[in-house]
Each structure stands twice: as C-alpha cells, then as structure tokens.
Design an enzyme around this catalytic site. Sequence first.
Site, PDB file in Angstrom:
ATOM      1  N   ASP A 103       0.820  -1.207   0.000  1.00 49.37           N
ATOM      2  CA  ASP A 103       0.000   0.000   0.000  1.00 49.37           C
ATOM      3  C   ASP A 103       0.860   1.266   0.000  1.00 49.37           C
ATOM      4  O   ASP A 103       2.079   1.222   0.165  1.00 49.37           O
ATOM      5  CB  ASP A 103      -1.007  -0.010   1.163  1.00 49.37           C
ATOM      6  CG  ASP A 103      -0.363   0.122   2.530  1.00 49.37           C
ATOM      7  OD1 ASP A 103       0.398   1.079   2.736  1.00 49.37           O
ATOM      8  OD2 ASP A 103      -0.641  -0.717   3.408  1.00 49.37           O
ATOM      9  N   TYR A 104       0.213   2.383  -0.212  1.00 50.29           N
ATOM     10  CA  TYR A 104       0.870   3.677  -0.441  1.00 50.29           C
ATOM     11  C   TYR A 104       1.891   4.023   0.642  1.00 50.29           C
ATOM     12  O   TYR A 104       2.983   4.517   0.349  1.00 50.29           O
ATOM     13  CB  TYR A 104      -0.215   4.756  -0.508  1.00 50.29           C
ATOM     14  CG  TYR A 104       0.264   6.133  -0.931  1.00 50.29           C
ATOM     15  CD1 TYR A 104       0.830   6.341  -2.181  1.00 50.29           C
ATOM     16  CD2 TYR A 104       0.094   7.230  -0.090  1.00 50.29           C
ATOM     17  CE1 TYR A 104       1.239   7.605  -2.584  1.00 50.29           C
ATOM     18  CE2 TYR A 104       0.497   8.497  -0.476  1.00 50.29           C
ATOM     19  CZ  TYR A 104       1.071   8.677  -1.722  1.00 50.29           C
ATOM     20  OH  TYR A 104       1.478   9.925  -2.105  1.00 50.29           O
TER      21      TYR A 104
END
Length: 240
Positions: A103-104
Amino acid sequence: MERVQKVIANAGVTSRRKAEKLIEEGRVKVNGKVIRELGVKVSPQKDTVEVDGIPLDKEEPVYFLFYKPKQVISAVQDDRGRKVVTDYFKEVEQRIFPVGRLDYETSGLLLLTNDGEFANLMMHPKNKINKTYIAKVKGKPGKDELKALQRGLPIEGKKTAPAKARIKSANIKTNSSIVELVIHEGRNQQVRKMFDAIGHPVMKLKREKYSFLTLENLKPGDKRPLKPIEVKRLIDSAVT
C-alpha cells in the site's frame, strides 16, 4: 490464465476499466478473433492479443526485485498523477507490472515482471509464499494478542491464515514496539488490519523478505534483476 482486460492493462496500453470498454466496443482480438465478453481469459505468453489491430508484443520475460519507497503506488499508472513503481524503471523496455502490491504508506520488497503466469503463481494463496513484515506499532502486544495473530483472527468476516509473530523490541518512552510478522496471504492492507484487530495500530510498515529474497544492499528506490536461479527457486517453492 488472465482476463484479457488485465493483460491489456499490464501491457501499459490503458487502464483496466478502459480496456473493458475497448472489449465491449469490439476493438480487441484474441488469436485473430474479435471478443466482446469481459470474462475471456488468455495466456499472456501464448495467446496473441490485439488492440485496434496492433498486437501486444510478446516479450522475453524479465524479473526484478525493487525496494519500494513510501508514498509510491504499486501500479503501472495512477489517474491522480501520483508516483508509481514503474516510474523507477524508465530504462526497462519491457512492459512490467508489480506482483501483488504494497500500500501507499508501506515500503519494502516488491517484485516486478512482465510474466503473467509467474505473477499468478506467486500470488495464488494455495502456494503459501511467506512474506516477512516489520511493523512499528502503538503499545506492546501481549502474549494473548501475539497468539491471536499466530492463530488467525477475523478480518472483514474471514479468518486470516496462521502466521508467525514476535516482538523484536519495545520502547516505553514512545509507547511503541517493533513486531515481526510472517504471513503468506495477500489481502488488501492485511497486516495493518491484523494489528488494528488486536488494538495496536501500525505506525510504520516495511516488507523485509519475500520468500528467501531480502533487501540486502538496497536503499529505497533501488532495484536489481533477479538471477535465473532465484526465479527457478521461487517457482519451485510455489509448485512443491
């Protein structure tokens, strides 16, 4: 085998959603025949896929290990203009894509390839390829909470598979601890959700290992090709 729209998106032609529109408009051919059904599956290495009469090139497979920095999207493009992992591979001619995702806000080890069959092999849950994460979490999980992580706990109505969890260190002043978690699943933001479930939210997260692969001698943003023996070892571990 992969859905045609995913193969088109992975080739860097357009997004998956736009690829679906191209299929519905009859602008995509598989092995010379026009398709209009979104459920059609193909082998990226064996079948010929054409968009507007132009075939997706059949490339030699390539495999990379990448140290993904934080705040980079695990995708080949982003409609919001954010940095994506393939921005670090501008010199690579092949149309590569990430194997799974981080994820980011998560950093760490990510594989990229243009080999769809290899990617599917790595990501399929039945193959149980271990991924090792190092998480800085709020507070210090107790023995019962660690056992809950190890046994598996319900996340969005489905129990997680058994995992390995151990505390590496704890800091009383910052009320935080460093926990190593080894899982073989790959659900969306699974590690963060697991720690949320035991009441110790993640403050910082990094994937340190993927099977036997590590980030040794790499800094965020660095990459290296996988050695043929490493690719073979990954495949062998998935099919045994």
